[in-house]
Structures are given as C-alpha cells and as structure tokens.
Design an enzyme around this catalytic site. Structure first.
Site, PDB file in Angstrom:
ATOM      1  CE  LYS A 277       5.604   1.247   5.768  1.00  0.00           C
ATOM      2  NZ  LYS A 277       5.125   1.747   4.156  1.00  0.00           N
ATOM      3  NE  ARG A 351      -0.090  -2.503  -5.106  1.00  0.00           N
ATOM      4  CZ  ARG A 351       0.908  -1.337  -4.943  1.00  0.00           C
ATOM      5  NH1 ARG A 351       1.617  -3.206  -5.965  1.00  0.00           N
ATOM      6  NH2 ARG A 351       1.653  -0.728  -4.728  1.00  0.00           N
TER       7      ARG A 351
HETATM    8  N1  BES Z   1       1.989   3.938   2.463  1.00  0.00           N
HETATM    9  C1  BES Z   1       3.184   3.567   2.031  1.00  0.00           C
HETATM   10  C2  BES Z   1       3.527   4.586   0.416  1.00  0.00           C
HETATM   11  C3  BES Z   1       4.117   5.453   1.426  1.00  0.00           C
HETATM   12  C4  BES Z   1       5.821   5.162   1.468  1.00  0.00           C
HETATM   13  C5  BES Z   1       3.006   7.000   1.404  1.00  0.00           C
HETATM   14  C6  BES Z   1       6.359   6.585   1.726  1.00  0.00           C
HETATM   15  C7  BES Z   1       3.907   7.616   1.871  1.00  0.00           C
HETATM   16  C8  BES Z   1       5.250   8.093   2.248  1.00  0.00           C
HETATM   17  C9  BES Z   1       2.415   2.689   0.874  1.00  0.00           C
HETATM   18  O1  BES Z   1       1.407   1.394   1.222  1.00  0.00           O
HETATM   19  C10 BES Z   1       3.422   1.260   0.845  1.00  0.00           C
HETATM   20  O2  BES Z   1       3.415   1.084   2.046  1.00  0.00           O
HETATM   21  N2  BES Z   1       3.767   0.919  -0.421  1.00  0.00           N
HETATM   22  C11 BES Z   1       4.735  -0.374  -0.058  1.00  0.00           C
HETATM   23  C12 BES Z   1       4.735  -0.773  -1.877  1.00  0.00           C
HETATM   24  C13 BES Z   1       5.271  -1.651  -1.972  1.00  0.00           C
HETATM   25  C14 BES Z   1       5.581  -2.460  -0.562  1.00  0.00           C
HETATM   26  C15 BES Z   1       4.766  -2.690  -2.811  1.00  0.00           C
HETATM   27  C16 BES Z   1       6.243   1.130  -0.685  1.00  0.00           C
HETATM   28  O3  BES Z   1       5.501   1.716  -2.012  1.00  0.00           O
HETATM   29  O4  BES Z   1       7.522   0.780  -0.862  1.00  0.00           O
HETATM   30 MN    MN Z   2       2.428  -0.084   3.417  1.00  0.00          MN
END
Ligand code: BES
Ligand code: MN
Ligand code: ZN
Length: 498
Positions: A277, A351
C-alpha cells in the site's frame, strides 16, 4: 462508570448537575423540566422567553443554580421537534451531554429519561439508549498517552424517575444498554490498539481472557494446527509475517437449536503485502482486525445476555506483510475447501483468510454464517462512513440482519448479488482469483466469499468505511467505532429460541 436508576424528584436530587430537556416550541416546560423550572423560580421559562434556549436538537445550555436546588448546575438539552425525535437521537444526545459535562469537570449527574415524556417513546428503550450513549460517548483510548492535567472522568449517571412503578423497566433498559455499550467499547479498544501491541497472539490472548471472564468456551489454533486443517489461503496471507498466525474460536452454547457462525477478519496489520500500500494513511491498517474484534466483543455481550441459541465465533488472525517468504501476485493457493485461488493482488488478503474461516465454520456445523470484515475500500466510496454494506445468499438472513441493525441503531445498506458479477473473479489458472477489477469491488469480494459459503445460508458485512471515525459524532467518537457489535448482539437475540 456506573449508570443506575433511582426513584425520586429530579429537582431535589443531590448531584453535580441535573439534566433536563426541552422540545422546540415549548414555552411552559412540564414534567421533570417543569419541576426544576419551578424550583429555580422560573429561570428556565425566562431563558426560553428571552430566546436563550430554543430547544433545537443538540442545543445544550449549562447554568448555575445559586443554591436554589441541591445540584449546583443544571443542563437543559434541546430535543428538537417531537416528530423528529427517536431512540437513536436519545443515544446521540446522551453522548453529547456526557462529553459536555465531562468537559465542565462534572463527575456525577442526574438526568430525566429523554423521550419518555411527550415524545411517547418506549421508556425502557430510552433508558437503554441513555446508558449506551453515555458509555459510548465518553469512551477514549488514552492508555498510551500521559493524561492531560485538569481532566476528570464521569463516575456516575443516575436516571431519576418520578413514578416508582416505572423504575424496574428502566433498570432493564439500562442493564441491556450497559452490556451492549461495554462490548462495543471492548471492540474499540482492540481496533485502536497499535499493531505492535495487538499482534495475532495478543488478539488471541484478549479473546481468551474475555472468554474466561464471561464463561465462553475457547480454543486457539496455532500454525501446526492451521496447517493440519489445510488452510492454504489463510497461511498464504500469513507467509510474509514474523508473527505466528492464530485461529481464534469462541463458543457460546444454549440449547440444541441452530448454531450461528460469526466469522471476523483478523488482520492485525495490513501493509498490502507484496502489492504494498502507499505510505499515506497506512497507519489506519492497524484497524484491519475490526471485524474480528467486533465478533469477539459481540460474543462477550451474547454470553452476558444469554439468548437461547448457539453461537460460534471464528477469527483467523495474522499480519499481511511483505517479506522473503510472502505470497506473490500470480501464486496459486489451495484453500481448506479444496478450491484453488490465483492471487492477483496480495492486498486482497481479507477474503483469503475469510475463505478458510468460513469453510471452518461450515465444518463445525454453523448455519447461518455471517462474516464481518474491513474488506474493501470500495465500500467507503459507495456508503461513506455512515452505513456498512450487506450482501448475502439468503434473503431471510439478510432481512433479519437489517432488522437487527435497525433495533441496534446502526445503519446498514444492502448491495445486490446479481450473478453477472461472478464473471469478474474467474481465473485462467485456478478455480477463482482474488480480485475482480475496479468495478463493483465490494460485490465481487462478496462473490469470492460466497464460493466458500457454498450452500450454507450466509451474509457478509463490509465495515471498511465505518470502522474508524475521523471526528466525534454523537455516540461515535473519533477513532475505532466498534460497529457492528450492537447489530451482531441483536442478531443473536433475534434468533433466540428459533
Ligand atoms: N483492508 C483493506 C480494505 C480497507 C481499505 C479497509 C481502507 C479500511 C480502509 C483490504 O484488505 C484491501 O486492501 N482491499 C483492497 C482490495 C483490492 C486490492 C481488490 C482495496 O479495497 O483496495
Ligand atoms: Mn488489504
Ligand atoms: Zn485488509
């Protein structure tokens, strides 16, 4: 802090401050507010006449009583228009009142039961909402900070009821409110805790000590046991971390009815893994176990409320880290169910761990299954920080969750599970892939989970967006929200003796 009910006259109560209220448009207050007004020789009526108090919702007027009543201060809380008043407003207003009085260094206050008068709301529900709002609104996470000088805590709140016959039902409301709010604050404590403190091992310890305190069965599975179960998806996420993964299982048993399975995402820190990230805001990912924390906390409330139903909580807990051993984009993992997963993006890790968590819930005989996760950034694009997303395979379960959220005063919104979306997670090299592209990201994530729920009635709560608040908003305070603990507890209550 203690919340209790007492029968008596609010105007004669000895405390640091008495809290009364006023609806918009009322010029001659009645009830408890009227009694205090008379004791103060019409001071409240005069302030209304002068236009200093208008009764607008959320208006708080604090003034001294100059020895005319035992309490040195009175607070008049505006309730707004009677037609717009609600139990949810009682909860939020109670939080605002409590914070306002804490700021004024009030340690004890007495209040009338807002909403139980001319608004005609159920007095028991109002008492519950006052207990909830007060306990939730005063929450702060100060354990890693030196306390500021001059701050005090509210120690006692007394609901003063004129009619002795009503006391016991108010007490019931307060008792339920206290259990729910304390559970929600427990979830907040977990999600606010930094990830160097709240490792998967520490999360397991906290779940275990809660279980011991409230009388739940517990089991913590460690890496060899997780390996023996064949949880390749969960282990694929844990592969980059030096912290050992834990599978947390809590069990509540009451009768031989169905077993509700609650599966919570327990990522104690989400760096994104190899699909790392951006740095900005990454600290928020210490809260990526909020779903797991909510599930654990809800089990605490359920154990105290004792509905006639069985509930099993399952929280796969791990960090999601990059590293020499980490799962890479393109890798194929074999989940516990036997399905293979092509990992397109290691940041879609929630997931993966939930897939094995859900399979394990099925293996333990849970039906229905409800999972709770900070799963997708897309859900906050859709619903902001106001409502959490709900998707499911079973219309009855989805409706039951909506009703539970309404009863709890939490906001939920259903997203559609149209079969067409499933297409987006087809893989060329495995049974399924872990991302479905930018479009409908929350729904394709739900379709991924559905593959593992198979024919078990299942629903999914995507709480990313509402898990952390950026400012105080009524009963919600800045930081971890503790949503949807109250909805989960109400869900279990609604399934009692089904
Ligand atoms: N933990 C994150 C989602 C999240 C984002 C929670 C912001 C709280 C605040 C999750 O694991 C994630 O990174 N999701 C990705 C999925 C994508 C790579 C398909 C996302 O939402 O960008
Ligand atoms: Mn994630
Ligand atoms: Zn995550």
């Amino acid at each position: 802090m203690l919340v209790r009910v007492e029968s008596g006259d609010i105007a004669r109560t000895t405390t640091d401050c008495v809290v009364v209220n006023l609806f918009e448009g009322v010029t001659r207050p009645g009830g408890g507010t009227g009694a205090v007004d008379r004791a103060l020789d019409g001071a409240i009526s005069r302030l209304i006449e002068q236009g200093d108090i208008r009764g607008k919702y959320g208006e708080l007027t604090l003034f001294p009583t100059f020895g005319k009543i035992p309490a040195p201060r009175v607070l008049v809380a505006g309730l707004g228009k009677p037609a717009e008043f609600s139990v949810d407003r009682v909860r939020d207003l109670s939080a605002d009142i409590a914070r306002r009085l804490r700021a004024a260094r009030v340690q004890r206050f007495a209040t009338i039961t807002h909403g139980a008068g001319i608004a005609g709301l159920d007095p028991r529900a109002c008492a519950q909402a006052i207990a909830e709002g007060t306990i939730l609104g005063l929450y702060r996470f100060g354990k890693h900070k030196r306390p500021e000088e001059d701050t005090t805590e509210v120690e006692e709140v007394v609901l003063v009821e004129h009619d002795p016959a009503k006391v016991s039902s108010l007490e019931e409301g307060v008792e339920l409110g206290v259990v729910l709010a304390e559970a929600q604050n427990f979830a907040r404590d977990l999600a606010n805790e930094p990830a160097n403190v709240l490792t998967p091992t520490e999360l397991a310890h906290r779940a275990q000590s809660l279980a011991a305190a409230v009388g739940l069965e517990w089991e913590i599975l460690d890496r060899p046991q997780i390996e023996a179960l064949g949880m390749g998806a969960f282990l694929g996420v844990a592969a980059g971390s030096h912290q050992p993964p834990k599978l947390i299982v809590l069990r509540y048993r009451h009768g031989d009815g169905p077993t509700l399975g609650l599966v919570g995402k327990g990522i104690t820190f989400d760096t994104g893994g190899i699909s790392i990230k951006p740095a900005a805001g990454m600290e928020e990912m210490k809260g990526d176990m909020a779903g797991g924390g909510a599930v654990i906390a809800a089990m605490g409330a359920i154990a105290r409320l004792k509905p006639k139903i069985n509930v099993t909580a399952i929280v796969p807990a791990t960090e999601n880290m990059p590293g020499g051993g980490a799962t890479k984009p393109g890798d194929v993992l074999r989940a516990m169910s036997g399905k293979t997963i092509e990992v397109i993006n290691t940041d879609a890790e929630g997931r993966l761990i939930l897939a094995d968590g859900i399979t394990y819930a099925r293996r333990l005989g849970c039906s229905p299954i409800v999972d709770v996760a900070t799963l997708t950034g897309a859900i906050s694009v859709t619903l902001g920080n106001v409502a959490f997303g709900l998707m499911g395979s079973d219309a009855g379960l989805v409706e039951r969750i909506k009703a539970a959220a309404k009863a709890a005063g939490e906001k939920v919104w259903e997203l559609p599970m149209f079969e067409e979306y499933r297409e987006q997670i087809k893989s060329d090299v495995a049974d399924i892939k872990n991302t479905g592209g930018r479009n409908a990201g929350s729904i394709t994530a739900a379709f991924f989970l559905k593959e593992f729920a198979e024919d078990t009635p299942w629903a999914h709560l995507d709480i990313a967006g509402v898990d952390v608040m950026d400012k105080d908003r009524g009963a919600l305070v800045k930081g971890a929200s503790g949503i949807p603990v109250r909805t989960l507890a109400h869900l279990a209550l609604s399934m009692s003796a089904l």
